[in-house]
Design a protein around this motif. Structure first.
Motif, mmCIF file in Angstrom:
data_model
loop_
_atom_site.group_PDB
_atom_site.id
_atom_site.type_symbol
_atom_site.label_atom_id
_atom_site.label_comp_id
_atom_site.label_asym_id
_atom_site.label_seq_id
_atom_site.Cartn_x
_atom_site.Cartn_y
_atom_site.Cartn_z
ATOM 1 N N LEU A 8 15.916 24.270 139.954
ATOM 2 C CA LEU A 8 16.394 26.207 140.069
ATOM 3 C C LEU A 8 16.063 25.991 137.726
ATOM 4 N N LYS A 9 16.801 25.344 137.446
ATOM 5 C CA LYS A 9 16.073 25.919 135.705
ATOM 6 C C LYS A 9 15.205 25.078 134.906
ATOM 7 N N VAL A 10 14.167 24.440 135.811
ATOM 8 C CA VAL A 10 13.290 23.534 135.538
ATOM 9 C C VAL A 10 11.880 24.792 135.761
ATOM 10 N N MET A 11 12.413 25.596 137.304
ATOM 11 C CA MET A 11 11.589 26.588 138.244
ATOM 12 C C MET A 11 11.907 27.602 137.129
ATOM 13 N N LYS A 12 12.450 28.063 136.106
ATOM 14 C CA LYS A 12 13.282 29.345 135.692
ATOM 15 C C LYS A 12 13.343 29.506 136.818
ATOM 16 N N GLY A 13 14.788 29.534 137.529
ATOM 17 C CA GLY A 13 15.270 30.494 138.423
ATOM 18 C C GLY A 13 16.313 30.071 137.954
ATOM 19 N N THR A 14 18.029 31.034 139.045
ATOM 20 C CA THR A 14 19.310 30.931 138.593
ATOM 21 C C THR A 14 20.202 30.820 139.855
ATOM 22 N N ILE A 15 21.194 29.926 140.431
ATOM 23 C CA ILE A 15 22.223 29.933 140.914
ATOM 24 C C ILE A 15 23.310 30.947 141.197
ATOM 25 N N LYS A 16 23.889 31.102 141.988
ATOM 26 C CA LYS A 16 25.009 32.263 141.073
ATOM 27 C C LYS A 16 25.857 32.341 142.695
ATOM 28 N N VAL A 17 27.525 32.276 142.446
ATOM 29 C CA VAL A 17 27.888 31.997 143.265
ATOM 30 C C VAL A 17 29.067 33.359 143.431
ATOM 31 N N LYS A 18 29.246 33.042 144.230
ATOM 32 C CA LYS A 18 30.488 35.293 144.809
ATOM 33 C C LYS A 18 31.841 34.193 145.591
ATOM 34 N N SER A 19 32.374 34.168 145.937
ATOM 35 C CA SER A 19 33.599 33.246 146.462
ATOM 36 C C SER A 19 34.872 33.707 145.941
ATOM 37 N N ILE A 20 35.584 34.111 147.547
ATOM 38 C CA ILE A 20 36.452 34.682 147.684
ATOM 39 C C ILE A 20 37.766 33.312 148.436
ATOM 40 N N PRO A 21 38.664 32.935 148.154
ATOM 41 C CA PRO A 21 39.713 31.777 148.251
ATOM 42 C C PRO A 21 40.309 31.905 149.719
ATOM 43 N N ASN A 22 39.850 30.868 150.572
ATOM 44 C CA ASN A 22 40.466 31.520 152.213
ATOM 45 C C ASN A 22 39.585 32.248 152.913
ATOM 46 N N ARG A 23 38.388 32.585 152.230
ATOM 47 C CA ARG A 23 37.211 34.250 153.493
ATOM 48 C C ARG A 23 36.140 32.962 153.031
ATOM 49 N N GLY A 24 35.560 32.501 152.187
ATOM 50 C CA GLY A 24 34.110 32.153 151.915
ATOM 51 C C GLY A 24 33.537 32.159 150.798
ATOM 52 N N SER A 25 31.761 32.139 151.000
ATOM 53 C CA SER A 25 31.328 31.853 149.924
ATOM 54 C C SER A 25 29.594 32.371 149.725
ATOM 55 N N MET A 26 29.281 33.033 148.985
ATOM 56 C CA MET A 26 27.799 32.962 148.856
ATOM 57 C C MET A 26 27.395 32.493 147.719
ATOM 58 N N PHE A 27 26.478 31.696 147.823
ATOM 59 C CA PHE A 27 25.508 31.450 147.245
ATOM 60 C C PHE A 27 24.299 32.562 147.132
ATOM 61 N N THR A 28 23.218 32.742 145.876
ATOM 62 C CA THR A 28 22.410 33.426 145.707
ATOM 63 C C THR A 28 21.304 32.717 144.498
ATOM 64 N N ILE A 29 20.133 32.688 145.104
ATOM 65 C CA ILE A 29 19.312 32.089 144.393
ATOM 66 C C ILE A 29 17.952 33.375 143.990
ATOM 67 N N GLU A 30 17.722 32.719 142.658
ATOM 68 C CA GLU A 30 16.284 33.684 142.537
ATOM 69 C C GLU A 30 15.330 32.921 141.485
ATOM 70 N N VAL A 31 13.982 33.055 142.373
ATOM 71 C CA VAL A 31 12.983 31.897 141.627
ATOM 72 C C VAL A 31 12.162 32.659 141.209
ATOM 73 N N PRO A 32 11.069 33.418 139.746
ATOM 74 C CA PRO A 32 10.202 34.188 139.585
ATOM 75 C C PRO A 32 9.434 33.447 140.256
ATOM 76 N N ILE A 33 8.449 34.645 140.796
ATOM 77 C CA ILE A 33 7.228 34.434 141.524
ATOM 78 C C ILE A 33 6.005 34.579 140.626
ATOM 79 N N LYS A 34 5.266 33.752 140.456
ATOM 80 C CA LYS A 34 3.881 33.512 139.810
ATOM 81 C C LYS A 34 3.107 34.558 139.620
ATOM 82 N N GLY A 35 3.174 35.595 138.317
ATOM 83 C CA GLY A 35 2.355 36.800 138.795
ATOM 84 C C GLY A 35 2.302 38.194 139.135
ATOM 85 N N GLU A 36 4.165 38.080 138.570
ATOM 86 C CA GLU A 36 4.985 39.647 138.859
ATOM 87 C C GLU A 36 5.362 39.665 136.951
#
Length: 73
Positions: free
Chosen positions: A45-73
């Motif tokens: 994702l760094k090579v693609m100029k994107g990001t990955i983020k995590v939100k997590s709560i122990p014993n409840r689970g996690s959510m991973f979010t990626i963002e990748v810029p789209i050419k032309g925006e």
């Protein structure tokens, strides 16, 4: 975004999961994985100029979010 209802990740360990290797030796005994996937994903994702983020709560689970810029925006 991808969400799971797994073991979750403590706040202080959330950045560590993107480094090579397991966070906790006892966790690796119960849950398989070499600890490579999130490191590879973040580097790609760094090579693609994107990001990955995590939100997590122990014993409840996690959510991973990626963002990748789209050419032309």
């Amino acid at each position: 975004s991808i969400k799971d209802k797994g073991i979750g990740i403590a706040k202080e360990d959330q950045e560590k999961i993107f480094e090579l290797g397991q966070i906790d030796a006892k966790a690796s005994r119960s849950y398989e994985g070499a600890g490579l996937g999130l490191n590879l994903a973040r580097n790609l994702l760094k090579v693609m100029k994107g990001t990955i983020k995590v939100k997590s709560i122990p014993n409840r689970g996690s959510m991973f979010t990626i963002e990748v810029p789209i050419k032309g925006e």
